[in-house]
Structure formats: C-alpha cells, structure tokens
Design an enzyme around this catalytic site. Structure first.
Site, PDB file in Angstrom:
ATOM      1  N   GLY A  49     109.232  76.247  53.628  1.00 45.63           N
ATOM      2  CA  GLY A  49     108.058  76.131  52.753  1.00 45.63           C
ATOM      3  C   GLY A  49     106.831  76.313  53.605  1.00 45.63           C
ATOM      4  N   GLU A  50     105.963  75.325  53.563  1.00 39.52           N
ATOM      5  CA  GLU A  50     104.723  75.389  54.343  1.00 39.52           C
ATOM      6  C   GLU A  50     104.571  74.051  55.071  1.00 39.52           C
ATOM      7  OE1 GLU A  50     102.496  77.704  55.255  1.00 39.52           O
ATOM      8  OE2 GLU A  50     101.808  75.948  56.355  1.00 39.52           O
ATOM      9  N   SER A  51     104.683  74.104  56.383  1.00 35.11           N
ATOM     10  CA  SER A  51     104.751  72.857  57.148  1.00 35.11           C
ATOM     11  C   SER A  51     103.465  72.042  57.063  1.00 35.11           C
ATOM     12  CB  SER A  51     105.111  73.149  58.601  1.00 35.11           C
ATOM     13  OG  SER A  51     104.180  74.042  59.181  1.00 35.11           O
ATOM     14  N   CYS A  81     113.161  76.877  58.900  1.00 39.39           N
ATOM     15  CA  CYS A  81     111.822  77.467  58.929  1.00 39.39           C
ATOM     16  C   CYS A  81     110.731  76.383  58.991  1.00 39.39           C
ATOM     17  CB  CYS A  81     111.648  78.432  57.763  1.00 39.39           C
ATOM     18  SG  CYS A  81     110.323  79.615  58.046  1.00 39.39           S
ATOM     19  N   ARG A 110     104.285  78.640  65.332  1.00 42.09           N
ATOM     20  CA  ARG A 110     104.247  78.951  63.885  1.00 42.09           C
ATOM     21  C   ARG A 110     103.905  80.422  63.668  1.00 42.09           C
ATOM     22  NH1 ARG A 110      99.952  76.395  60.890  1.00 42.09           N
ATOM     23  NH2 ARG A 110     100.925  77.047  58.950  1.00 42.09           N
ATOM     24  N   ILE A 139     110.940  84.500  57.043  1.00 42.87           N
ATOM     25  CA  ILE A 139     109.731  84.620  56.216  1.00 42.87           C
ATOM     26  C   ILE A 139     108.611  83.849  56.910  1.00 42.87           C
ATOM     27  CG2 ILE A 139     108.713  84.225  53.933  1.00 42.87           C
ATOM     28  CD1 ILE A 139     111.678  84.028  52.876  1.00 42.87           C
ATOM     29  N   ARG A 140     107.674  84.567  57.494  1.00 46.17           N
ATOM     30  CA  ARG A 140     106.612  83.940  58.299  1.00 46.17           C
ATOM     31  C   ARG A 140     107.189  82.831  59.181  1.00 46.17           C
ATOM     32  NH1 ARG A 140     104.520  84.551  53.328  1.00 46.17           N
ATOM     33  NH2 ARG A 140     103.171  86.350  53.157  1.00 46.17           N
ATOM     34  N   HIS A 183     116.243  81.199  56.848  1.00 48.98           N
ATOM     35  CA  HIS A 183     116.530  80.455  55.603  1.00 48.98           C
ATOM     36  C   HIS A 183     117.957  80.692  55.121  1.00 48.98           C
ATOM     37  CE1 HIS A 183     112.294  79.514  54.561  1.00 48.98           C
ATOM     38  NE2 HIS A 183     112.027  80.656  55.144  1.00 48.98           N
ATOM     39  N   GLU A 185     119.511  79.012  53.168  1.00 47.66           N
ATOM     40  CA  GLU A 185     119.576  78.561  51.772  1.00 47.66           C
ATOM     41  C   GLU A 185     119.233  79.660  50.766  1.00 47.66           C
ATOM     42  OE1 GLU A 185     117.391  77.737  54.031  1.00 47.66           O
ATOM     43  OE2 GLU A 185     115.364  77.652  53.212  1.00 47.66           O
TER      44      GLU A 185
END
Ligand SMILES: NC(=O)CC[C@H](N)C(=O)O
Length: 202
Positions: A49-51, A81, A110, A139-140, A183, A185
């Site tokens: 997601g977004e840390s 991630c 990051r 993904i990023r 990922h 998942e």
C-alpha cells in the site's frame, strides 16, 4: 486441526488479497485495526500500500505501540512492499517524520527502482521456495539497500531487463520475520504465504 490465526493489518493497502491467500493456505484470518485484535494472533501480515499512510493511521488507531511490542516479543510477521518498509529498522527517502514498526535489521530505500522502472514484473529465484522462480510484481517498490548480519537474503532481481534493478535485494528473512519488495498477494502463486505459515508453525 485448525490453522494458525494470522492477522492482516487493515489500515490501508491490499488487505483483501492477503486475507484470501492466507485462507487459501488454510490459515484462520483476521483483519486487524485495533489493539485488542492483536491479542491472540500467531502471526501478522503487513500489506502493500502506502507506508506513510499506514504509519499515520497506525498512530491514529493506537495500534502502533502494541504492534511494535508484539513484534519485539517475537510475533512472526510478513510484509510485502509497503509492509517491508514498515518492518525495516531504517528507511531512506521516507516521507517527513515517517516511522516504521521495525524488526528487520535492514535499510530499505522507498520507491527505489525510480521512474524508469517504476513498476515492473520479473521472475525471481527465492531461497527456500521450491518449484521454480516466483513471478514477482513490483509496484513503486523498495529495495533492501543494506542488511545486517542476522538477515538472510532470499532473493535478488536478476535479468529483469532493467540494468539498474539487477542485483538488488528484494526478499529477506530474519528469524520469523519475512519481507518481500514485491506483491505475492496479487498473483495466484501462494508459495510465499505457505513459506510464511511454515515459519509461524516453527
Ligand atoms: N506497492 C507498494 O506497497 C508501494 C510502497 C510505497 N511506494 C511506499 O512507500 O509505501
């Protein structure tokens, strides 16, 4: 025999995908938002997601401190991630005031792969994962810039078509803490979730 009870930190990110993969592997699962939901877990997954968002929400929901304590006390954990970032003891290129939960003696960078290779897919061989390479979706993603002596490097990017990415560490394990830059998942390959459940059962 009932499976282990695995929490998925459900503040932000791809929670449903992890819950589905874990259930598929025979675990009992719980979405975790509140401190009380940590109590009887056998392991926890920190999703992608977004840390920076997960960090902020973990403080707002007051789940940060109890989770850090459980991790210090040895709760098995798997982060993908953003989840890898949350498990890292040190972060490069973090957001302002960004904190992690820690637990892994690694420094992550990051969004490390940069604009050219922002998101990409590559087959990677992982130590401990039998049955051929894993198709890894980045993904990023962060990479592991430094790993301490207790950390086992499980895999690196190889022959991705992106020279800047090749050789970078993207999967690590320290005791019963596991982290991947990618990922698992979001694919139907559950070998890494199974590997985590084996760590939990050890
Ligand atoms: N796909 C992801 O989880 C991206 C991680 C994101 N770039 C972060 O810094 O948290």
């Amino acid at each position: 025999m009932t499976g282990p009870l695995i929490g998925v930190l459900a503040l932000q990110g791809d929670v449903r995908e992890h819950l589905a993969a874990l259930s598929h592997c025979g675990a009992r699962t719980r979405a975790v938002r509140r401190p009380g939901e940590l109590a009887d877990l056998d392991g926890i997954v920190l999703p992608g997601g977004e840390s920076t968002t997960i960090d902020k929400l973990s403080r707002i929901f007051e789940v940060r401190e109890p989770l850090v304590e459980r991790l210090r006390a040895g709760l098995p954990a798997f982060g993908s991630c953003a989840g890898m970032i949350m498990l890292a003891d040190r972060v490069l290129d973090g957001g302002p005031g960004q904190q992690t939960f820690g637990g892994l003696d690694i420094t992550v960078r990051r969004n490390a792969f940069g604009r050219q290779v922002d998101s990409f897919e590559s087959d990677v061989d992982l130590a401990g994962i039998d049955g051929g390479p894993v198709h890894a979706v980045f993904i990023r993603a962060p990479w592991v810039e430094e790993a301490g002596p207790e950390v086992q490097v499980l895999g690196r990017v190889e022959q991705s078509g992106h020279p800047a990415a090749d050789g970078r560490i993207i999967a690590v394990r320290q005791g019963r803490i596991l982290a991947t830059s990618f990922h698992p998942e979001v694919t139907s390959d559950v070998r890494i979730h199974r590997f985590f459940l084996d760590l939990v059962r050890q």
